[in-house]
Design a protein around this motif. Structure first.
Motif, PDB file in Angstrom:
ATOM      1  N   GLN A 254      44.688   6.149 122.988  1.00  0.00           N
ATOM      2  CA  GLN A 254      45.816   5.463 122.366  1.00  0.00           C
ATOM      3  C   GLN A 254      45.397   4.099 121.821  1.00  0.00           C
TER       4      GLN A 254
ATOM      5  N   ARG B  75      50.831  -4.518 123.094  1.00  0.00           N
ATOM      6  CA  ARG B  75      52.274  -4.784 123.050  1.00  0.00           C
ATOM      7  C   ARG B  75      53.046  -3.601 122.459  1.00  0.00           C
ATOM      8  N   LEU B  76      52.506  -2.998 121.404  1.00  0.00           N
ATOM      9  CA  LEU B  76      53.279  -1.975 120.690  1.00  0.00           C
ATOM     10  C   LEU B  76      53.013  -0.573 121.213  1.00  0.00           C
ATOM     11  N   VAL B  77      51.804  -0.346 121.740  1.00  0.00           N
ATOM     12  CA  VAL B  77      51.423   1.033 122.061  1.00  0.00           C
ATOM     13  C   VAL B  77      51.241   1.246 123.570  1.00  0.00           C
TER      14      VAL B  77
ATOM     15  N   PRO C 235      54.508  -0.302 126.280  1.00  0.00           N
ATOM     16  CA  PRO C 235      55.747   0.492 126.329  1.00  0.00           C
ATOM     17  C   PRO C 235      55.563   1.814 127.066  1.00  0.00           C
ATOM     18  N   GLN C 236      54.437   2.472 126.861  1.00  0.00           N
ATOM     19  CA  GLN C 236      54.195   3.731 127.570  1.00  0.00           C
ATOM     20  C   GLN C 236      53.958   3.481 129.048  1.00  0.00           C
TER      21      GLN C 236
ATOM     22  N   ARG D  31      57.266   2.696 130.777  1.00  0.00           N
ATOM     23  CA  ARG D  31      58.131   3.843 130.939  1.00  0.00           C
ATOM     24  C   ARG D  31      57.695   4.676 132.160  1.00  0.00           C
TER      25      ARG D  31
ATOM     26  N   HIS E 265      58.237  18.461 129.482  1.00  0.00           N
ATOM     27  CA  HIS E 265      58.534  19.172 128.227  1.00  0.00           C
ATOM     28  C   HIS E 265      57.381  19.072 127.234  1.00  0.00           C
TER      29      HIS E 265
ATOM     30  N   GLU F  12      46.342  11.659 119.056  1.00  0.00           N
ATOM     31  CA  GLU F  12      46.657  10.282 119.445  1.00  0.00           C
ATOM     32  C   GLU F  12      47.836   9.711 118.676  1.00  0.00           C
TER      33      GLU F  12
ATOM     34  N   HIS G 214      55.728   7.568 122.418  1.00  0.00           N
ATOM     35  CA  HIS G 214      57.012   6.907 122.671  1.00  0.00           C
ATOM     36  C   HIS G 214      57.741   6.550 121.378  1.00  0.00           C
TER      37      HIS G 214
END
Ligand code: ADP
Ligand code: MG
Lengths: 229, 242
Positions: free
Chosen positions: A127, A143-145, A148-149, A152, A229, B87, B91
Motif C-alpha cells: 500500500q 495520512r491518506l492511505v 485510515p486502514q 479501522r 466479504h 494495491e 478504504h
C-alpha cells in the motif's frame, strides 16, 4: 450483622454525577491525547531514523514498566509546580485536574502507541509502495492511505483500551480530585456509609464498562463480517 | 526515456542486481522476463526509486533517479506503476482511488480529477463500478482500475510488475487487452511478465534476467527465434510448454 443503609445515595446523586463528569472528561481527554501522541510515538518507532525509533521505544518501555498510580502521584507532586512557574499562575489556581490529565495522556500514549504500531504494521507494505508510486510523500501515504486502514482495524482495541482507561481514572483519588470514585468516597465518608457508596460506585463502573465492552464486541463482529466479504 | 546504466544493488552480502544496463526509448515496449527471484521486480522498482541502488545510474526523461537532490515524489508522479497485487486503496471508493493522487499530488480540482478518472474508468470498461469499493470487484477488474489510476496521472511511461500473475486465468486477457491497447497508442512501457503472447504481440525488445543480471537484451524476433544463452532457451522451453 451489618445493616445496609442506602438512604444517603439519592440525595448525593447530583454530587456523584459531577464526579462522573470529571471521570468521563479525563477519559475523553486522555483517549484523544493518548491516541494523538501515541500515533506520533508509533510512527517514530517505525521510522528509519534509528535514534528517533530508540527514543520512542525507550519512552514506551519506561511508561509500560511503572505503575500508573505512581505516574499520577509524580505528576500531582511535580506538574503543579512546573505549571505555576511556567505560566506564572496564582498559587491558589487548581491545577490538579490539568496534572492528572497530563499524567494520564502521557501514560496512555505508551499503550496506545503499541496498539497503533501493530495497526500500522497490519497494513500491507504494497500500500505504501502504491501510494509512493503515485507521487505521494511519505507523510501523505501515511495520512491518506496507511493510517485510515490501520485505525479501522484498530477501533475495537482502541475502545477496549478506553474502557480500561475509564476504570483507571479512579486512581486520580491520589490527587484528591473529586472524580466519580472520589465523590462516592467522600459521600460515604461523610455519612459513615462507605461500604454502601463503594458498592454502588462499583456497580456503576461495572454497568458502564460491561455495556461498553458488549458494544465493542458487537462492532468487532460487524467489522469481521465486513472484512470476510 | 528510461536509461539504466551499470546498476548494481545488494542487500548486505546478497547481490540482487549485477551491472544491469539497458535503454527504453520513447514509445517502446520492453518485456522483462526470467525465473522467480532473478531481480525483475527489484530492477523495475529501481526505475522509479521505490528501491534504492548502490551503484550505477538510472535516468527517466533525463532526470537522475539516484541523485539525492532529485524530487522523487515528483518524478514518481510522472511514472505510472502497476503491481502484481493491484494495491488499490481498500478504504476508498473506486472513484476516490482514481482521483486521490490527482488531487493531493498534482493539485487538480476535484471535478477535473473526477472527470478524468471516470473517463479512464470507462476506457477500461468499468464505468458502472465507479461507486463500488475495491473489495467488491474481481481481480481482473481491480487490476484494470489500477491501470486507470496510474493513467489518470498522465504518466510519461508505465511500469508493470507481473500485472497478471495474481489473476485467475479467465481474467488475464481482460487486463492484457488494456495493456495491448496502451502499447498501440504509443505508451512507453516496461513490463515484467511471463505472458509471451503479449510479448510477441507488442514488445519491441525482451530482457531476460537471471541471478540479478540482464542475460539477454534482444529484439523480439531474435529472442523468440534464437536466444543466445542456454539459460534463456531453457526458460523459454519451460514457460512455452505451459
Ligand atoms: N528486502 C529484501 N531483503 C533481502 N533480499 C531481498 C529483498 N527483496 C528481495 N530480495 C531478494 O532479491 C532477489 C530478487 O527479488 P525480486 O526482484 O523480487 O525477484 P523477481 O521479481 O525476479 O522474482 C530474491 O532472491 C529475493 O529473495
Ligand atoms: Mg517479482
Amino acid at each position: 450483622m451489618y445493616e445496609f443503609d442506602w438512604s444517603s445515595i439519592p440525595g448525593a446523586l447530583p454530587f456523584l454525577w459531577e464526579g462522573m463528569k470529571v471521570s468521563l472528561g479525563i477519559t475523553a481527554c486522555a483517549v484523544l491525547f493518548g491516541i494523538a501522541w501515541g500515533t506520533l510515538l508509533a510512527m517514530a518507532r517505525l521510522s528509519a531514523l534509528k535514534p528517533l525509533a530508540w527514543l520512542a521505544a525507550g519512552y514506551v518501555n519506561l511508561f509500560r514498566a511503572i505503575p500508573l498510580v505512581m505516574v499520577l502521584l509524580w505528576f500531582f507532586l511535580i506538574v503543579p509546580q512546573v505549571l505555576r512557574g511556567f505560566f506564572n499562575l496564582d498559587p491558589n489556581t487548581d491545577v490538579r485536574l490539568a496534572s492528572a490529565l497530563v499524567g494520564f495522556a502521557l501514560f496512555e500514549a505508551a499503550y496506545y502507541s503499541e496498539i497503533i504500531r501493530a495497526g500500522i504494521q497490519s497494513v500491507p507494505k504494497g500500500q505504501i509502495s502504491a501510494a509512493s508510486a503515485l507521487g505521494m510523500s511519505y507523510a501523505q501515504a501515511m495520512r491518506l492511505v496507511v493510517l485510515p486502514q490501520a485505525f479501522r482495524n484498530m477501533v475495537p482495541l482502541l475502545l477496549t483500551q478506553a474502557i480500561v482507561l475509564f476504570q483507571d481514572t479512579s486512581l486520580v483519588y491520589v490527587s484528591a480530585l473529586a472524580d466519580f470514585f472520589g465523590a462516592a468516597y467522600k459521600v460515604g465518608d461523610r455519612d459513615g456509609r462507605l461500604v454502601e457508596l463503594l458498592l454502588f460506585a462499583g456497580a456503576v463502573y461495572f454497568l458502564i464498562c460491561f455495556a461498553a465492552s458488549q458494544a465493542v464486541r458487537h462492532y468487532q463482529k460487524k467489522l469481521n463480517a465486513h472484512v470476510a466479504h | 526515456m528510461i536509461s539504466i546504466q551499470n546498476v548494481s544493488k545488494h542487500y548486505g552480502a546478497f547481490q540482487v542486481l549485477t551491472d544491469c544496463s539497458t535503454e527504453v526509448k520513447k514509445g517502446e515496449v520492453i518485456v522483462v522476463c526470467g525465473p522467480s527471484g532473478s531481480g525483475k521486480s527489484t530492477l523495475i522498482k529501481c526505475v522509479n526509486g521505490l528501491e534504492p541502488f548502490q551503484s550505477g545510474t538510472i535516468s527517466v526523461d533525463g532526470i537522475s533517479v539516484g541523485d539525492p537532490k532529485t524530487d522523487l515524489p515528483r518524478l514518481r508522479s510522472r511514472v505510472g506503476m502497476v503491481f502484481q497485487h493491484f494495491e488499490l486503496f481498500p478504504h476508498m471508493s473506486i472513484t476516490d482511488n482514481l482521483t486521490i493522487a490527482q488531487i493531493k499530488v498534482l493539485g487538480r480540482g476535484r471535478d477535473a480529477a473526477t472527470d478524468k478518472g471516470l473517463k479512464l474508468l470507462d476506457r477500461v470498461g468499468l464505468k458502472a463500478h465507479a461507486d463500488k469499493f475495491p473489495g467488491q470487484l474481481s481481480g481482473g477488474q481491480q487490476q484494470r482500475v489500477a491501470i486507470a489510476r496510474a493513467l489518470a496521472m498522465d504518466p510519461i511511461c508505465m511500469l508493470f510488475d507481473e500485472p497478471t500473475s495474481a489473476l485467475d486465468p479467465e481474467m488475464i486477457n481482460e487486463v492484457l487487452d488494456v495493456m495491448v491497447e496502451l502499447a498501440h497508442e504509443g505508451m512507453t512501457m516496461m513490463c515484467v511478465t511471463h505472458e509471451m503472447g503479449f510479448a510477441k504481440k507488442v514488445a519491441n525488445r525482451i530482457l531476460f534476467m537471471d541471478k540479478g543480471q540482464i542475460v539477454e537484451d534482444d529484439d523480439k524476433d531474435s529472442f523468440f527465434g534464437n536466444p543466445r544463452s542456454e539459460r534463456a532457451r531453457q526458460f523459454l522451453a519451460k514457460i512455452l510448454t505451459h
